[in-house]
Design an enzyme around this catalytic site. Structure first.
Site, PDB file in Angstrom:
ATOM      1  N   LEU A  14      51.353  30.097  79.569  1.00 47.27           N
ATOM      2  CA  LEU A  14      51.421  29.372  80.839  1.00 47.27           C
ATOM      3  C   LEU A  14      50.377  28.261  80.941  1.00 47.27           C
ATOM      4  O   LEU A  14      49.690  28.124  81.946  1.00 47.27           O
ATOM      5  CB  LEU A  14      51.281  30.348  82.012  1.00 47.27           C
ATOM      6  N   ALA A  15      50.273  27.453  79.880  1.00 45.93           N
ATOM      7  CA  ALA A  15      49.571  26.178  80.012  1.00 45.93           C
ATOM      8  C   ALA A  15      50.558  25.216  80.676  1.00 45.93           C
ATOM      9  O   ALA A  15      51.681  25.612  81.027  1.00 45.93           O
ATOM     10  CB  ALA A  15      49.127  25.676  78.645  1.00 45.93           C
ATOM     11  N   VAL A  16      50.177  23.968  80.835  1.00 39.52           N
ATOM     12  CA  VAL A  16      51.023  23.042  81.603  1.00 39.52           C
ATOM     13  C   VAL A  16      52.409  22.887  80.979  1.00 39.52           C
ATOM     14  O   VAL A  16      53.423  22.895  81.686  1.00 39.52           O
ATOM     15  CB  VAL A  16      50.334  21.665  81.742  1.00 39.52           C
ATOM     16  N   ARG A  37      48.886  35.876  77.975  1.00 40.92           N
ATOM     17  CA  ARG A  37      47.906  36.855  77.503  1.00 40.92           C
ATOM     18  C   ARG A  37      46.855  37.135  78.586  1.00 40.92           C
ATOM     19  O   ARG A  37      46.450  38.275  78.798  1.00 40.92           O
ATOM     20  CB  ARG A  37      47.242  36.351  76.219  1.00 40.92           C
ATOM     21  N   ASN A 106      53.772  22.964  68.248  1.00 43.71           N
ATOM     22  CA  ASN A 106      53.742  22.011  67.124  1.00 43.71           C
ATOM     23  C   ASN A 106      53.344  22.720  65.837  1.00 43.71           C
ATOM     24  O   ASN A 106      52.364  22.363  65.185  1.00 43.71           O
ATOM     25  CB  ASN A 106      52.752  20.873  67.410  1.00 43.71           C
ATOM     26  N   SER A 132      59.288  17.348  72.439  1.00 40.21           N
ATOM     27  CA  SER A 132      58.520  16.115  72.643  1.00 40.21           C
ATOM     28  C   SER A 132      58.784  15.523  74.015  1.00 40.21           C
ATOM     29  O   SER A 132      59.904  15.544  74.509  1.00 40.21           O
ATOM     30  CB  SER A 132      58.882  15.076  71.581  1.00 40.21           C
ATOM     31  N   GLY A 133      57.744  14.978  74.588  1.00 38.78           N
ATOM     32  CA  GLY A 133      57.866  14.325  75.886  1.00 38.78           C
ATOM     33  C   GLY A 133      56.671  14.571  76.768  1.00 38.78           C
ATOM     34  O   GLY A 133      56.593  14.064  77.888  1.00 38.78           O
ATOM     35  N   LYS A 187      60.217  17.172  63.961  1.00 44.24           N
ATOM     36  CA  LYS A 187      59.241  16.912  65.026  1.00 44.24           C
ATOM     37  C   LYS A 187      57.944  16.359  64.431  1.00 44.24           C
ATOM     38  O   LYS A 187      57.310  15.462  65.002  1.00 44.24           O
ATOM     39  CB  LYS A 187      58.948  18.210  65.797  1.00 44.24           C
ATOM     40  N   HIS A 190      58.560  12.801  63.675  1.00 41.70           N
ATOM     41  CA  HIS A 190      58.512  12.111  64.975  1.00 41.70           C
ATOM     42  C   HIS A 190      57.071  11.769  65.332  1.00 41.70           C
ATOM     43  O   HIS A 190      56.748  10.640  65.720  1.00 41.70           O
ATOM     44  CB  HIS A 190      59.139  13.007  66.047  1.00 41.70           C
ATOM     45  N   ASN A 191      56.179  12.746  65.181  1.00 39.63           N
ATOM     46  CA  ASN A 191      54.776  12.520  65.532  1.00 39.63           C
ATOM     47  C   ASN A 191      54.110  11.527  64.584  1.00 39.63           C
ATOM     48  O   ASN A 191      53.252  10.745  64.995  1.00 39.63           O
ATOM     49  CB  ASN A 191      54.014  13.840  65.527  1.00 39.63           C
ATOM     50  N   GLU A 194      55.149   8.259  65.682  1.00 40.58           N
ATOM     51  CA  GLU A 194      54.388   8.028  66.922  1.00 40.58           C
ATOM     52  C   GLU A 194      52.998   7.485  66.615  1.00 40.58           C
ATOM     53  O   GLU A 194      52.530   6.539  67.273  1.00 40.58           O
ATOM     54  CB  GLU A 194      54.291   9.350  67.685  1.00 40.58           C
ATOM     55  N   TYR A 195      52.340   8.042  65.605  1.00 34.90           N
ATOM     56  CA  TYR A 195      51.025   7.542  65.191  1.00 34.90           C
ATOM     57  C   TYR A 195      51.134   6.060  64.813  1.00 34.90           C
ATOM     58  O   TYR A 195      50.299   5.238  65.212  1.00 34.90           O
ATOM     59  CB  TYR A 195      50.513   8.324  63.976  1.00 34.90           C
ATOM     60  N   LYS A 265      45.513  15.665  66.651  1.00 31.44           N
ATOM     61  CA  LYS A 265      45.728  17.114  66.554  1.00 31.44           C
ATOM     62  C   LYS A 265      46.278  17.546  65.205  1.00 31.44           C
ATOM     63  O   LYS A 265      46.537  18.718  64.988  1.00 31.44           O
ATOM     64  CB  LYS A 265      46.660  17.580  67.679  1.00 31.44           C
TER      65      LYS A 265
END
Length: 487
Positions: A14-16, A37, A106, A132-133, A187, A190-191, A194-195, A265
């Protein structure tokens, strides 16, 4: 805890991102069981953002399993790496054969390959899905890239396609990518793209700021204009928005008070490593990673700036004309970044036995994700017309664009060099283009060098491919050649 109704899906973490995905699922008519947890977060969420919604708060994995319809569908939104394995181990005792686990983080694709195989042996169907988004996408509609056990797909398809972003005709930005690690690999690529895209935006900004002396307000207008043309994309749009913001404390443009040290990351690094492992040239993505590494040594750069001096004389640049050239250079460079990403996916598909649909991948990326852009429709059309297309640069549309942009692109890179302003992504994109279009490269000398000092052998221009030869370069050289040959 009494539960009047079984949940359609469970979500752990339950992070954002996790909270927003739960609210997205609930808004599409699904009942969601929630677990974290740190169980205090469950109660805080159920009584806060989730108040009055079709949610079931769970204080243990046993409670989570009991709350779900069978086969159970559980999505994990936890930190990549050991945390995913620990969560799986915690869940295994409460799961039954046929249940489905979804890793929405990820994760590195080799981990997903390993987990898919290990869980299949236990009768658990595993999906590794790229999402992603960002936070907004998770709530309103992300791009979703699922892969893993194909037998699990029919059970999760309705939910994942319901919460995904949609293109204009209503098609969801979520399609089955392929077996085991395919979803997380796509994915990751994709990242990596994105870089590269983000670095291009930064280089354009730097050229306008340091090279042309434009203010944040002036640059905001440039990015906003670009976002109405061929460069229409999420990253160009947010760059315009960023340049419009003011810092409340100083009254300066917000971008000017942010320290020039970039974080990462690891997904760009993973993409670069995959290029090296698979022998695929993706230099633009790698340069974007290295640009972040160079930005991180701020104090060292400040000290070096007092010792190392750039060009003594800098050319006068017509700002209005240069901005027009820059738009073309950015677009051509952007195309090269995507071309490299698609080549990496094509090689990985052969290596890992994935049946990737490159047109569908472009569709998945058209909305919801960070690299969404207008020209992804052109990429889909290119692969729909020629599924075996070797490189995007060979498609008629992209060939025309790059050809028309070539003079502007070269002038921008030349000007940047003359000004002493680094443009690693833009110049590397141009080098990639020049390398790919070269019928002959100087690797013949390189092979001669390798054979000279290590008897590594070479192929000949006047003999069939696949036949290898060794030349006696010196009197002390022998006839024995090296046993391995790697291109």
């Amino acid at each position: 805890m009494k539960m009047a109704k079984k949940a359609d899906i469970g979500l752990i973490g339950l992070a954002v991102m996790g909270e927003n995905l739960i609210l997205n699922m609930e808004s599409k008519g699904y009942t969601v069981a929630c677990f974290n947890r740190t169980v205090a977060k469950v109660d805080a969420f159920i009584n806060g953002r989730g108040a009055g919604k079709k949610l079931i708060g769970c204080h243990s994995v046993q409670e989570l399993a009991a709350s779900l319809k069978k086969p159970r569908r559980i999505m994990m939104m936890v930190k990549a790496g050991a945390a995913v394995d620990q969560t799986i181990e915690t869940l295994l005792p409460v799961l039954e054969k046929g249940d489905i686990l979804i890793d929405g983080g990820n994760s590195h694709f080799p981990d997903t390959i390993r987990r898919t195989k290990a869980l299949k042996e236990k009768g658990i169907r595993f999906i590794g899905t790229g999402v992603s988004g960002g936070e907004e996408g998770a709530l309103k509609g992300p791009a979703i890239m699922p892969g893993g056990d194909p037998k699990a797909w029919p059970y999760v398809k309705p939910i994942l396609q319901a919460i995904a972003a949609k293109v204009d005709d209503g098609s969801p930005c979520c399609e089955w990518i392929g077996s085991d690690g395919a979803g997380h690999f796509v994915k990751m690529v994709h990242n990596g793209i994105e870089y590269g895209d983000m670095q291009l935006m930064c280089e354009a900004y730097d050229l306008m700021a340091r090279g042309l002396g434009l203010s944040a307000k002036e640059m905001q207008k440039v990015f906003a204009k670009w976002n109405k043309g061929e460069l229409d994309s999420y990253l160009v749009g947010i760059s315009a928005d960023i340049l419009s913001q003011t810092d409340e404390e100083t009254g300066k443009p917000m971008v000017d008070v942010i320290l020039d040290t970039a974080g990462q990351k690891g997904t760009g690094k993973w993409t670069s490593q995959a290029g090296l492992d698979l022998g695929v040239a993706i230099p633009q993505i790698a340069e974007a990673v290295f640009a972040r590494c160079l930005s991180a040594i701020k104090e060292e750069r400040v000290a070096a700036s007092k010792i190392l001096k750039g060009p003594a004389q800098k050319p006068a640049v017509d700002a209005k004309r240069f901005v027009k050239l820059l738009e073309k250079a950015v677009y051509a460079s952007k195309i090269c970044s995507y071309a490299q990403g698609y080549q990496l996916m094509r090689t990985a598909a052969k290596e890992y036995g994935w049946n990737l649909n490159y047109g569908e991948i472009a569709l998945v990326w058209r909305q919801g994700c960070i690299i969404r852009a207008r020209f992804l429709g052109k990429i889909k059309a290119a692969f729909d017309a020629r599924p075996d297309l070797a490189n995007l640069l060979l498609d008629p549309y992209f060939n025309r664009v790059v050809t028309r942009a070539q003079a502007a692109w070269r002038e921008v890179v030349q000007t940047a060099i003359a000004l002493g302003i680094p443009v690693p992504a833009m110049s590397t994109a141009l080098n990639y283009f020049d390398g790919y279009r070269s019928a002959r490269l100087p690797a013949n000398l390189l092979q001669a060098q390798r054979d000279y000092f290590g008897a590594h052998t070479f192929e000949r221009t006047d003999k069939p491919r696949g036949q290898f030869y060794h030349h006696i370069w010196t009197e002390s050289g022998g006839n024995t050649a090296a046993s391995t040959y790697t291109v």
